[in-house]
Design an enzyme around this catalytic site. Structure first.
Site, PDB file in Angstrom:
ATOM      1  N   ILE A 173       1.633  -6.754 -15.178  1.00 18.66           N
ATOM      2  CA  ILE A 173       1.604  -5.298 -15.253  1.00 18.66           C
ATOM      3  C   ILE A 173       2.429  -4.811 -16.439  1.00 18.66           C
ATOM      4  O   ILE A 173       3.622  -5.093 -16.545  1.00 18.66           O
ATOM      5  CB  ILE A 173       2.141  -4.654 -13.957  1.00 18.66           C
ATOM      6  CG1 ILE A 173       1.455  -5.281 -12.735  1.00 18.66           C
ATOM      7  CG2 ILE A 173       1.934  -3.144 -13.985  1.00 18.66           C
ATOM      8  CD1 ILE A 173      -0.056  -5.219 -12.758  1.00 18.66           C
ATOM      9  N   LYS A 174       1.775  -4.075 -17.313  1.00 17.00           N
ATOM     10  CA  LYS A 174       2.432  -3.553 -18.510  1.00 17.00           C
ATOM     11  C   LYS A 174       3.030  -2.181 -18.183  1.00 17.00           C
ATOM     12  O   LYS A 174       2.313  -1.267 -17.774  1.00 17.00           O
ATOM     13  CB  LYS A 174       1.404  -3.454 -19.639  1.00 17.00           C
ATOM     14  CG  LYS A 174       1.943  -3.701 -21.028  1.00 17.00           C
ATOM     15  CD  LYS A 174       0.780  -3.828 -21.999  1.00 17.00           C
ATOM     16  CE  LYS A 174       1.270  -3.977 -23.429  1.00 17.00           C
ATOM     17  NZ  LYS A 174       0.118  -3.919 -24.359  1.00 17.00           N
ATOM     18  N   ILE A 175       4.343  -2.068 -18.354  1.00 17.95           N
ATOM     19  CA  ILE A 175       5.089  -0.867 -17.976  1.00 17.95           C
ATOM     20  C   ILE A 175       5.857  -0.350 -19.193  1.00 17.95           C
ATOM     21  O   ILE A 175       6.500  -1.134 -19.899  1.00 17.95           O
ATOM     22  CB  ILE A 175       6.105  -1.198 -16.858  1.00 17.95           C
ATOM     23  CG1 ILE A 175       5.401  -1.727 -15.599  1.00 17.95           C
ATOM     24  CG2 ILE A 175       6.992   0.001 -16.544  1.00 17.95           C
ATOM     25  CD1 ILE A 175       4.786  -0.686 -14.724  1.00 17.95           C
TER      26      ILE A 175
END
Length: 214
Positions: free
Chosen positions: A82-84
């Site tokens: 997951i890119k945050i």
């Protein structure tokens, strides 16, 4: 050093993968939008082609929504990361997701302190944007050096994922500094294999071969 490819184009991914150049993939909303297909279809196609970390980015900016979105993305495939974004709410989401065993790639990192905070929050990967930093002050590779030093000093498991790669020199310098990963556009991957003397040498060999047949 691991090579990720920075694209959502399945044809580029397949070609680079056939050359052994793909250990993982990074995407973002802009790259996904360029493909003109449903988001989930693109991600599933990528996961079917590459057996490695696949970064898919949330579009929310509030912690609760990022956590919910991250869980939905993680459910698509076991390799999803997951890119945050590197914002305070992003660190809350990073902590929550990583605590549940969902890997996070903290993106839009431009300073060593941001990188330290992201690692403390539990990020699996942290993505410094070297090209964008170079556009301002030519300090992209200094950031990589600082991050590698900090992570080594304190034995963080977080991997330095060099992003916003503009040219082969970025990859070379990152590799020499000990960065774990570079995520590279397809065009730069192709440039990494080229050299004028290679072309000249091949042309000479082929010319000599043709002469030998006469």
């Amino acid at each position: 050093m691991k090579f990720f490819i920075d694209t959502a184009n399945i044809d580029e991914i397949k070609e680079a993968n056939s050359m052994g150049m793909v250990d993982g993939v990074t995407t973002n909303p802009s790259l996904i939008a360029k493909e003109g297909r449903p988001f989930e279809d693109i991600i599933k196609d990528i996961c079917a082609e590459v057996d490695g970390p696949i970064s898919a980015e949330v579009i929310s900016t509030e912690a609760k929504s990022m956590i919910e979105e991250g869980k939905k993305l993680a459910a698509i495939h076991k390799n999803i990361v997951i890119k945050i974004p590197m914002i305070p709410d992003g660190m809350i989401a990073t902590r929550a997701l990583s605590s549940e065993g969902i890997p996070v790639n903290v993106t839009l990192v431009f300073s060593p302190l941001q990188a330290l905070v992201a690692a403390k929050a539990g990020a699996a990967f942290v993505s410094p944007f070297v090209g964008r930093l170079d556009d301002l002050a030519n300090e992209g590779m200094l950031l990589i050096e600082q991050m590698v030093t900090i992570y080594n000093n304190y034995a963080f498991d977080t991997e330095v994922l060099v992003a916003s790669v503009r040219n082969p020199l970025h990859v070379l310098e990152a590799a020499m500094m000990g960065a774990d990963v570079a995520t590279i556009p397809f065009g730069v991957i192709k440039k990494m294999m080229g050299h004028p003397l290679t072309d000249k040498g091949l042309a000479a060999f082929l010319a000599d071969y043709e002469k030998s047949k006469k």
